[in-house]
Design a protein around this motif. Sequence first.
Motif, PDB file in Angstrom:
ATOM      1  N   PRO A  39       0.822  -1.232   0.125  1.00  0.00           N
ATOM      2  CA  PRO A  39       0.171  -0.063   0.089  1.00  0.00           C
ATOM      3  C   PRO A  39       0.867   1.197  -0.003  1.00  0.00           C
ATOM      4  O   PRO A  39       0.780   2.105  -0.834  1.00  0.00           O
ATOM      5  N   THR A  40       1.909   1.213   0.865  1.00  0.00           N
ATOM      6  CA  THR A  40       2.614   2.591   0.925  1.00  0.00           C
ATOM      7  C   THR A  40       3.193   3.022  -0.324  1.00  0.00           C
ATOM      8  O   THR A  40       3.342   4.044  -0.951  1.00  0.00           O
ATOM      9  N   GLU A  41       3.974   2.020  -1.198  1.00  0.00           N
ATOM     10  CA  GLU A  41       4.265   2.119  -2.430  1.00  0.00           C
ATOM     11  C   GLU A  41       3.492   2.495  -3.329  1.00  0.00           C
ATOM     12  O   GLU A  41       3.706   3.345  -4.267  1.00  0.00           O
ATOM     13  N   VAL A  42       2.123   2.090  -3.283  1.00  0.00           N
ATOM     14  CA  VAL A  42       1.042   2.299  -4.356  1.00  0.00           C
ATOM     15  C   VAL A  42       0.838   3.889  -3.950  1.00  0.00           C
ATOM     16  O   VAL A  42       0.614   4.480  -5.101  1.00  0.00           O
ATOM     17  N   VAL A  43       0.677   4.303  -2.747  1.00  0.00           N
ATOM     18  CA  VAL A  43       0.520   5.686  -2.572  1.00  0.00           C
ATOM     19  C   VAL A  43       1.561   6.538  -3.360  1.00  0.00           C
ATOM     20  O   VAL A  43       1.272   7.551  -3.607  1.00  0.00           O
ATOM     21  N   ARG A  44       2.712   6.210  -2.891  1.00  0.00           N
ATOM     22  CA  ARG A  44       3.838   6.857  -3.628  1.00  0.00           C
ATOM     23  C   ARG A  44       3.734   7.373  -4.934  1.00  0.00           C
ATOM     24  O   ARG A  44       4.102   8.389  -5.580  1.00  0.00           O
ATOM     25  N   LEU A  45       3.615   5.922  -5.724  1.00  0.00           N
ATOM     26  CA  LEU A  45       3.120   5.959  -7.119  1.00  0.00           C
ATOM     27  C   LEU A  45       2.239   6.992  -7.608  1.00  0.00           C
ATOM     28  O   LEU A  45       2.234   7.794  -8.407  1.00  0.00           O
ATOM     29  N   LEU A  46       1.083   6.911  -6.875  1.00  0.00           N
ATOM     30  CA  LEU A  46      -0.072   7.602  -7.165  1.00  0.00           C
ATOM     31  C   LEU A  46       0.289   9.080  -7.173  1.00  0.00           C
ATOM     32  O   LEU A  46      -0.068   9.739  -7.933  1.00  0.00           O
ATOM     33  N   ARG A  47       0.986   9.499  -5.932  1.00  0.00           N
ATOM     34  CA  ARG A  47       1.289  10.996  -5.705  1.00  0.00           C
ATOM     35  C   ARG A  47       2.099  11.377  -7.046  1.00  0.00           C
ATOM     36  O   ARG A  47       1.871  12.463  -7.425  1.00  0.00           O
ATOM     37  N   GLU A  48       3.201  10.697  -7.272  1.00  0.00           N
ATOM     38  CA  GLU A  48       4.120  10.864  -8.068  1.00  0.00           C
ATOM     39  C   GLU A  48       3.541  11.063  -9.535  1.00  0.00           C
ATOM     40  O   GLU A  48       3.704  11.957 -10.322  1.00  0.00           O
ATOM     41  N   HIS A  49       2.229  10.149  -9.928  1.00  0.00           N
ATOM     42  CA  HIS A  49       1.753  10.169 -11.268  1.00  0.00           C
ATOM     43  C   HIS A  49       0.641  11.452 -11.206  1.00  0.00           C
ATOM     44  O   HIS A  49       0.668  11.862 -12.271  1.00  0.00           O
ATOM     45  N   LEU A  50       0.119  11.833 -10.225  1.00  0.00           N
ATOM     46  CA  LEU A  50      -0.572  12.977 -10.364  1.00  0.00           C
ATOM     47  C   LEU A  50       0.180  14.211 -10.507  1.00  0.00           C
ATOM     48  O   LEU A  50      -0.317  14.933 -11.409  1.00  0.00           O
ATOM     49  N   ASN A  51       1.009  14.205  -9.703  1.00  0.00           N
ATOM     50  CA  ASN A  51       1.944  15.531 -10.101  1.00  0.00           C
ATOM     51  C   ASN A  51       2.696  15.643 -11.389  1.00  0.00           C
ATOM     52  O   ASN A  51       2.669  16.465 -11.934  1.00  0.00           O
ATOM     53  N   SER A  52       2.943  14.539 -12.105  1.00  0.00           N
ATOM     54  CA  SER A  52       3.593  14.488 -13.499  1.00  0.00           C
ATOM     55  C   SER A  52       2.485  14.907 -14.462  1.00  0.00           C
ATOM     56  O   SER A  52       3.040  15.436 -15.262  1.00  0.00           O
ATOM     57  N   ALA A  53       1.323  14.697 -13.890  1.00  0.00           N
ATOM     58  CA  ALA A  53       0.392  15.099 -14.882  1.00  0.00           C
ATOM     59  C   ALA A  53      -0.367  16.489 -14.600  1.00  0.00           C
ATOM     60  O   ALA A  53      -1.420  16.809 -14.765  1.00  0.00           O
ATOM     61  N   ASP A  54       0.476  17.237 -13.523  1.00  0.00           N
ATOM     62  CA  ASP A  54       0.007  18.586 -13.174  1.00  0.00           C
ATOM     63  C   ASP A  54      -1.173  18.699 -12.522  1.00  0.00           C
ATOM     64  O   ASP A  54      -1.977  19.656 -12.551  1.00  0.00           O
ATOM     65  N   PHE A  55      -1.458  17.570 -11.469  1.00  0.00           N
ATOM     66  CA  PHE A  55      -2.536  17.447 -10.561  1.00  0.00           C
ATOM     67  C   PHE A  55      -1.854  17.591  -9.147  1.00  0.00           C
ATOM     68  O   PHE A  55      -2.376  17.156  -8.156  1.00  0.00           O
ATOM     69  N   HIS A  56      -1.095  18.679  -8.924  1.00  0.00           N
ATOM     70  CA  HIS A  56      -0.318  18.924  -7.785  1.00  0.00           C
ATOM     71  C   HIS A  56      -1.556  19.483  -6.688  1.00  0.00           C
ATOM     72  O   HIS A  56      -1.245  19.190  -5.535  1.00  0.00           O
ATOM     73  N   ASP A  57      -2.326  20.153  -7.214  1.00  0.00           N
ATOM     74  CA  ASP A  57      -3.524  20.698  -6.475  1.00  0.00           C
ATOM     75  C   ASP A  57      -4.422  19.684  -5.907  1.00  0.00           C
ATOM     76  O   ASP A  57      -5.281  20.086  -4.850  1.00  0.00           O
ATOM     77  N   VAL A  58      -4.499  18.487  -6.283  1.00  0.00           N
ATOM     78  CA  VAL A  58      -5.590  17.563  -6.012  1.00  0.00           C
ATOM     79  C   VAL A  58      -4.738  16.879  -4.621  1.00  0.00           C
ATOM     80  O   VAL A  58      -3.996  16.158  -4.646  1.00  0.00           O
ATOM     81  N   HIS A  59      -5.604  17.003  -3.471  1.00  0.00           N
ATOM     82  CA  HIS A  59      -5.160  16.434  -2.223  1.00  0.00           C
ATOM     83  C   HIS A  59      -5.421  15.018  -2.058  1.00  0.00           C
ATOM     84  O   HIS A  59      -6.665  14.408  -2.578  1.00  0.00           O
ATOM     85  N   LEU A  60      -4.453  14.219  -1.602  1.00  0.00           N
ATOM     86  CA  LEU A  60      -4.401  12.654  -1.674  1.00  0.00           C
ATOM     87  C   LEU A  60      -4.492  12.343   0.112  1.00  0.00           C
ATOM     88  O   LEU A  60      -3.545  12.759   0.809  1.00  0.00           O
ATOM     89  N   GLU A  61      -5.614  11.725   0.469  1.00  0.00           N
ATOM     90  CA  GLU A  61      -5.787  11.214   1.661  1.00  0.00           C
ATOM     91  C   GLU A  61      -6.002   9.464   2.041  1.00  0.00           C
ATOM     92  O   GLU A  61      -6.609   9.035   1.268  1.00  0.00           O
TER      93      GLU A  61
END
Length: 431
Positions: A314-336
């Motif tokens: 789970p922790t690795e999937v969360v990291r990958l998801l955050r990086e994936h969103l950032n790379s697509a310019d979704f820095h503003d989308v909050h992840l909880e």
Amino acid sequence: MHYVRALVALPSVTGDEPALEHAAPPIADLLRGLGFQVSVHPTEGAPIILAHRTGKSAQRLLFFNHYDVMPTGVWRDWFHEPFTLAEREGLLYGRGVASDKGNLAARIAAVAHILAETGELPVGITFLIEGDGLSGSPSLANLIADQANNLTADLVMGYGGTLDHMRLPYLYAGARGRLLVRLRAEGAKIPIGADMATSVPNPAWRILWAVNRIKNDSEEVTIDGFYDAVVPPSREANKLTRGLQLDEATRLKAWGMDQFLFGMSGAGLARAETFNPTCNVAELTVDTGHSPPPTIPASAEVLLDFSLVPEQRPTEVVRLLREHLNSADFHDVHLEIVKGAYPPAMNALSTPLLNTLATAVEQVYGATPQVVPLAPFSVPLHFFTAGMNVPAVAMGIQRPDSNVRVINEHVALADLTSMARLIEYLINNVG
């Protein structure tokens, strides 16, 4: 019937902390009445019940169950009151009777019958019964660590699963991991009239565009690196999966579907349900306050649940998801991260005690059970296989039409009785 009636009568709806607090002591008392040493452990959520009783041999079985149940929905839509057990044409109705109080009742009844006949148990028995099983078991890992000196077992029997087309329980040799995350986008501080959509950003579109970057229309998760940790199934696991007989017709009828995704059937369906990780949109909400539509919401959220297979974490999937969103310019989308994430668990298919359990099914049901290498559902068996280093399997008594999430949840009385006989046989012969 006594035990299932007593358990169903407890209105222990998941997340209802006062109801769960009141449900734990009566369950503890049922086990104390059978001579178990019982302790009730407070947690940040619902209490966890631990009960121990020694046996003639040093071997020990651990039964892992949960006592929280799904919300009932509208009571008047039920055939009978949801927290009063009712029998109708060979079926037992009541909230939790299929998930998981019927399963727990069968195990308690088996122990009670052995004690009534012999006065002692052939093997040691431990019950671990939690109240947050439907919420991801967020306190389970800590309890197992804290009770390391008191928790021993040669086999853990978890919960979950269905019966096959011959009404035999599937023997699940492992279970998927669980991860829930909530994505949130913010808009204006207050809901705005839809006629301003040409100049006011809509957070609902922001969430939809973000989700569209996570999974494509071929049902592939598009997060960079998501599949990198996935371990291909062994030759033995592949063989078992190819031979699985799924009750497809009953499932489709019960769920009101014409076909499964992409028209899958047979070995292809079995393989997808066993080995494919995925991401599901579980909930999509917008904050429009009390404004009637059409409205630009002030915020929007999506709840995603990831079903994980070995060796995803789970922790690795969360990291990958955050990086994936950032790379697509979704820095503003909050992840909880929602509490209650855990990795998958899978036993070696050659474990001797798995063979013992399969033999028990053969003796009671008169047929060989189907072994599923990895269950198509999530159960926190990982905390036992990793935390206690013991085999942990899952078995259940549900049928495809048991209605565990809707009104009129039910199981067949014959299925409940057969499961109790299976548990009794296992206790008497595992040593």
